[in-house]
Motif scaffolding. Sequence first.
Motif, PDB file in Angstrom:
ATOM      1  N   VAL A  39       1.753  28.927 -42.945  1.00 16.48           N
ATOM      2  CA  VAL A  39       1.396  29.888 -41.931  1.00 16.48           C
ATOM      3  C   VAL A  39       2.522  31.214 -41.935  1.00 16.48           C
ATOM      4  CG1 VAL A  39      -0.015  28.390 -40.605  1.00 16.48           C
ATOM      5  CG2 VAL A  39       2.238  28.855 -39.763  1.00 16.48           C
ATOM      6  N   GLN A  40       3.865  30.489 -42.071  1.00 22.65           N
ATOM      7  CA  GLN A  40       4.990  31.764 -42.133  1.00 22.65           C
ATOM      8  C   GLN A  40       4.804  32.326 -43.256  1.00 22.65           C
ATOM      9  OE1 GLN A  40       8.204  29.100 -40.995  1.00 22.65           O
ATOM     10  NE2 GLN A  40       8.164  29.845 -38.960  1.00 22.65           N
ATOM     11  N   ALA A  41       4.315  31.776 -44.437  1.00 18.04           N
ATOM     12  CA  ALA A  41       4.297  32.709 -45.506  1.00 18.04           C
ATOM     13  C   ALA A  41       2.968  33.519 -45.649  1.00 18.04           C
ATOM     14  CB  ALA A  41       4.364  31.728 -46.771  1.00 18.04           C
ATOM     15  N   ASN A  42       2.351  33.326 -44.447  1.00 17.86           N
ATOM     16  CA  ASN A  42       0.946  34.087 -44.626  1.00 17.86           C
ATOM     17  C   ASN A  42       0.690  34.794 -43.322  1.00 17.86           C
ATOM     18  OD1 ASN A  42      -1.513  33.969 -46.136  1.00 17.86           O
ATOM     19  ND2 ASN A  42      -2.578  33.506 -44.178  1.00 17.86           N
ATOM     20  N   GLY A  43       1.713  35.528 -42.982  1.00 14.03           N
ATOM     21  CA  GLY A  43       1.622  36.529 -41.809  1.00 14.03           C
ATOM     22  C   GLY A  43       1.545  36.133 -40.441  1.00 14.03           C
ATOM     23  N   ALA A  47      -5.333  34.890 -40.273  1.00  9.50           N
ATOM     24  CA  ALA A  47      -5.375  33.662 -39.729  1.00  9.50           C
ATOM     25  C   ALA A  47      -6.581  33.042 -40.473  1.00  9.50           C
ATOM     26  CB  ALA A  47      -6.053  34.005 -38.170  1.00  9.50           C
ATOM     27  N   VAL A  48      -7.542  33.581 -40.916  1.00  8.19           N
ATOM     28  CA  VAL A  48      -8.321  32.964 -41.602  1.00  8.19           C
ATOM     29  C   VAL A  48      -8.048  32.503 -43.105  1.00  8.19           C
ATOM     30  CG1 VAL A  48     -10.641  33.202 -43.031  1.00  8.19           C
ATOM     31  CG2 VAL A  48     -10.514  34.036 -40.922  1.00  8.19           C
ATOM     32  N   GLY A  49      -6.993  33.460 -43.599  1.00  7.11           N
ATOM     33  CA  GLY A  49      -6.351  33.066 -44.971  1.00  7.11           C
ATOM     34  C   GLY A  49      -5.709  31.757 -44.769  1.00  7.11           C
ATOM     35  N   SER A  50      -4.915  31.647 -43.696  1.00 13.59           N
ATOM     36  CA  SER A  50      -4.222  30.456 -43.432  1.00 13.59           C
ATOM     37  C   SER A  50      -5.326  29.141 -43.199  1.00 13.59           C
ATOM     38  CB  SER A  50      -3.498  30.336 -42.008  1.00 13.59           C
ATOM     39  OG  SER A  50      -2.334  31.293 -42.192  1.00 13.59           O
ATOM     40  N   VAL A  51      -6.325  29.344 -42.747  1.00 16.89           N
ATOM     41  CA  VAL A  51      -7.071  28.104 -42.673  1.00 16.89           C
ATOM     42  C   VAL A  51      -7.540  27.741 -44.162  1.00 16.89           C
ATOM     43  CG1 VAL A  51      -9.745  27.448 -42.292  1.00 16.89           C
ATOM     44  CG2 VAL A  51      -8.106  28.928 -40.526  1.00 16.89           C
ATOM     45  N   MET A  52      -7.715  28.660 -45.179  1.00 18.10           N
ATOM     46  CA  MET A  52      -8.037  28.178 -46.397  1.00 18.10           C
ATOM     47  C   MET A  52      -7.098  27.737 -47.048  1.00 18.10           C
ATOM     48  SD  MET A  52     -11.063  30.674 -47.396  1.00 18.10           S
ATOM     49  CE  MET A  52     -10.514  32.202 -46.794  1.00 18.10           C
ATOM     50  N   GLN A  53      -5.955  28.102 -46.675  1.00 16.22           N
ATOM     51  CA  GLN A  53      -4.283  27.610 -47.597  1.00 16.22           C
ATOM     52  C   GLN A  53      -3.995  26.201 -47.135  1.00 16.22           C
ATOM     53  OE1 GLN A  53      -1.378  30.285 -47.224  1.00 16.22           O
ATOM     54  NE2 GLN A  53      -1.751  31.645 -48.870  1.00 16.22           N
ATOM     55  N   ILE A  54      -4.327  25.906 -45.698  1.00 16.09           N
ATOM     56  CA  ILE A  54      -3.996  24.681 -45.340  1.00 16.09           C
ATOM     57  C   ILE A  54      -4.779  23.580 -45.837  1.00 16.09           C
ATOM     58  CG2 ILE A  54      -3.808  23.192 -43.130  1.00 16.09           C
ATOM     59  CD1 ILE A  54      -3.133  25.846 -41.694  1.00 16.09           C
ATOM     60  N   LEU A  55      -6.268  24.016 -45.785  1.00 14.75           N
ATOM     61  CA  LEU A  55      -7.054  23.029 -46.464  1.00 14.75           C
ATOM     62  C   LEU A  55      -7.120  23.030 -47.904  1.00 14.75           C
ATOM     63  CD1 LEU A  55     -10.291  23.882 -44.019  1.00 14.75           C
ATOM     64  CD2 LEU A  55      -8.945  21.896 -44.103  1.00 14.75           C
ATOM     65  N   GLY A  56      -6.875  23.999 -48.605  1.00 11.56           N
ATOM     66  CA  GLY A  56      -6.475  24.155 -49.778  1.00 11.56           C
ATOM     67  C   GLY A  56      -5.735  23.296 -50.401  1.00 11.56           C
ATOM     68  N   ALA A  57      -4.398  23.011 -49.536  1.00 10.59           N
ATOM     69  CA  ALA A  57      -3.227  22.217 -49.791  1.00 10.59           C
ATOM     70  C   ALA A  57      -3.483  20.710 -49.698  1.00 10.59           C
ATOM     71  CB  ALA A  57      -2.088  22.675 -48.880  1.00 10.59           C
ATOM     72  N   GLY A  58      -4.533  20.447 -49.279  1.00 10.71           N
ATOM     73  CA  GLY A  58      -5.036  19.092 -49.429  1.00 10.71           C
ATOM     74  C   GLY A  58      -4.683  18.383 -47.899  1.00 10.71           C
ATOM     75  N   ILE A  59      -4.245  19.388 -47.056  1.00 11.10           N
ATOM     76  CA  ILE A  59      -3.954  18.918 -45.532  1.00 11.10           C
ATOM     77  C   ILE A  59      -5.190  18.906 -44.690  1.00 11.10           C
ATOM     78  CG2 ILE A  59      -2.667  18.993 -43.588  1.00 11.10           C
ATOM     79  CD1 ILE A  59      -0.475  20.591 -45.378  1.00 11.10           C
ATOM     80  N   ILE A  60      -5.529  17.719 -44.042  1.00 14.12           N
ATOM     81  CA  ILE A  60      -6.708  17.771 -43.110  1.00 14.12           C
ATOM     82  C   ILE A  60      -6.130  17.514 -41.524  1.00 14.12           C
ATOM     83  CG2 ILE A  60      -8.938  16.754 -42.662  1.00 14.12           C
ATOM     84  CD1 ILE A  60      -9.099  17.609 -45.460  1.00 14.12           C
ATOM     85  N   PRO A  61      -6.061  18.733 -40.976  1.00 10.32           N
ATOM     86  CA  PRO A  61      -5.684  18.368 -39.526  1.00 10.32           C
ATOM     87  C   PRO A  61      -6.712  17.858 -38.717  1.00 10.32           C
ATOM     88  CG  PRO A  61      -5.252  20.811 -40.356  1.00 10.32           C
ATOM     89  CD  PRO A  61      -6.036  20.277 -41.501  1.00 10.32           C
ATOM     90  N   SER A  62      -6.285  17.240 -37.595  1.00  8.72           N
ATOM     91  CA  SER A  62      -7.458  16.913 -36.911  1.00  8.72           C
ATOM     92  C   SER A  62      -8.176  18.089 -35.993  1.00  8.72           C
ATOM     93  CB  SER A  62      -6.927  15.823 -35.901  1.00  8.72           C
ATOM     94  OG  SER A  62      -5.986  16.428 -34.997  1.00  8.72           O
ATOM     95  N   LEU A  79       0.274  32.335 -33.794  1.00  3.97           N
ATOM     96  CA  LEU A  79      -0.369  33.840 -33.429  1.00  3.97           C
ATOM     97  C   LEU A  79      -0.088  34.887 -34.486  1.00  3.97           C
ATOM     98  CD1 LEU A  79       1.414  34.061 -29.895  1.00  3.97           C
ATOM     99  CD2 LEU A  79      -0.792  33.318 -30.244  1.00  3.97           C
ATOM    100  N   TYR A  80      -1.022  35.676 -34.925  1.00  3.86           N
ATOM    101  CA  TYR A  80      -0.977  36.364 -35.904  1.00  3.86           C
ATOM    102  C   TYR A  80      -1.309  37.992 -35.580  1.00  3.86           C
ATOM    103  CZ  TYR A  80      -1.900  32.240 -39.188  1.00  3.86           C
ATOM    104  OH  TYR A  80      -1.761  31.173 -39.503  1.00  3.86           O
ATOM    105  N   GLN A  81      -1.158  38.908 -36.333  1.00  7.98           N
ATOM    106  CA  GLN A  81      -1.444  40.294 -35.867  1.00  7.98           C
ATOM    107  C   GLN A  81      -2.696  40.600 -36.249  1.00  7.98           C
ATOM    108  OE1 GLN A  81       1.568  42.977 -36.944  1.00  7.98           O
ATOM    109  NE2 GLN A  81       0.930  44.410 -35.584  1.00  7.98           N
TER     110      GLN A  81
END
Length: 476
Positions: free
Chosen positions: A303-307, A237-252, A230-232
Amino acid sequence: MPSDTNKLTPRLVGEFRSIVGPEGCLDQPEDLRCYSYDLYARGFPELVLLPSDPDQVCRILALADRHRIPVTPRGAGSSLTGGPVPLCGGISLSMARMNQILEINVVDRLGRVQPGVVTQDFQKAVAARGLFYPPDPASSPFCTLGGNVATNAGGPRGVKYGVTRDYLLGLTLVLPGGRVLTTGGRSMKNVTGYDFTHFICGSEGQLGVISEITFKLLPHPECVHTVLVLYQNLADAVGSVMQILGAGIIPSTLELMDDHFLKAVDRIYGLDFPAEIGAALLIEVDGPERTVIDQTAAIVRLVQANGARDVRRAETSKDREKLWEARRFGTAALVRQARFLVTLDFSVPISRIHEAVTTIHSVARQQDLEVVIIGHAGDGNLHPMFIYDPTDDTQAAAFKAAEATLCEAMIRISGTLTGEHGVGIEKAAYLSLEKSSLEIELSRQVKQVFDPNLIMNPGKCEWAQTQKITPAFRIT
Ligand code: LAC
Ligand code: ZN
């Protein structure tokens, strides 16, 4: 619209009835109403036919073609674009009774089905054999595999696993006139000639009727973990999407939900979200257990580092279902609170998601329209949901203006008009924004080769743009 469409005379209705038997032929007004809509539009057939085997489909298409009777194929009617809605009367051809799973083969890793099999029933049947059919449209408890192939349906697992087309090995298509085209086969690799199998996928009932499908399957993932974050605000939230994918993790699964969506579902289902919540991500990771544990931990750190304001985790299937509640029930909650809701499905490159979301909000504001945004953010597929009253001319015009502006804007940022719902009636007016005149002309020619008398699902893609469409929720 074909100009030489013949009438469905009582004698002809009798001939169709004798093909499918009385139980497969419906012509009473209350029956016709049940087959007159999807979630977007409404249009009445003159006759509903429910064939129970492929031979009946062939005979129906032979007779319909001979008499130039329009045929609109129909799965479960859960489409969001008007695709299965008859616009020229004629026959609604429901595939609901052709619902047999014909084969699940563990060694060949394939499943062979009739088109009326409900997607979730197939997922469960293959899971019972240790296999996995990844495409998982939000409507999977009731939509059917034939409709999924006709629209090339996607869903939340697209980010890692792709869409329906990625799991096709072969198809059987009954052409107008009754000829049977069998494409592809049972081999994992196949490059013999043109690839009609994947071409037919997404053709929205324009070329023929899908009567059998062979799907490629995967081994079932060993382990799945789910995280609801959950984000404020939406930007985090959109920033986290880019960080996760940018880190090379592909969630299902990497799903985005905005505050309107979360509040609507909370109001009806009482999910206890804190009042100041502005967005959520629903993230799922699957694979070997060790990898899943490591990737989930990495995601939580990011995500914790990203709000992130709150991170809820689940490892058992019961707990995971709890985290999915908002995503699963949200659309129904919105529909209950709205007169009418149109769900668009632009798909954009991941790096443009933030721009897309900002544009959607600003266009809605300009037109004074209520918009809710969810999306399969992991693959850039966004669902702006516009809530308005289609019987109010001002609101209807505002929605049309917003839709036109957004179609242009999304294409400008290298997006596409539809990522998974298809063109149907809804996107017909905008096709030339994305497709060149050459591609449209070639598409027309291909359509004529398959369907020279233009009986298959007429009225879609070409003239719908100039017609007044009756919205599905408006009671006429
Ligand atoms: C969903 C539908 C709208 O993802 O595609 O819920
Ligand atoms: Zn979707």
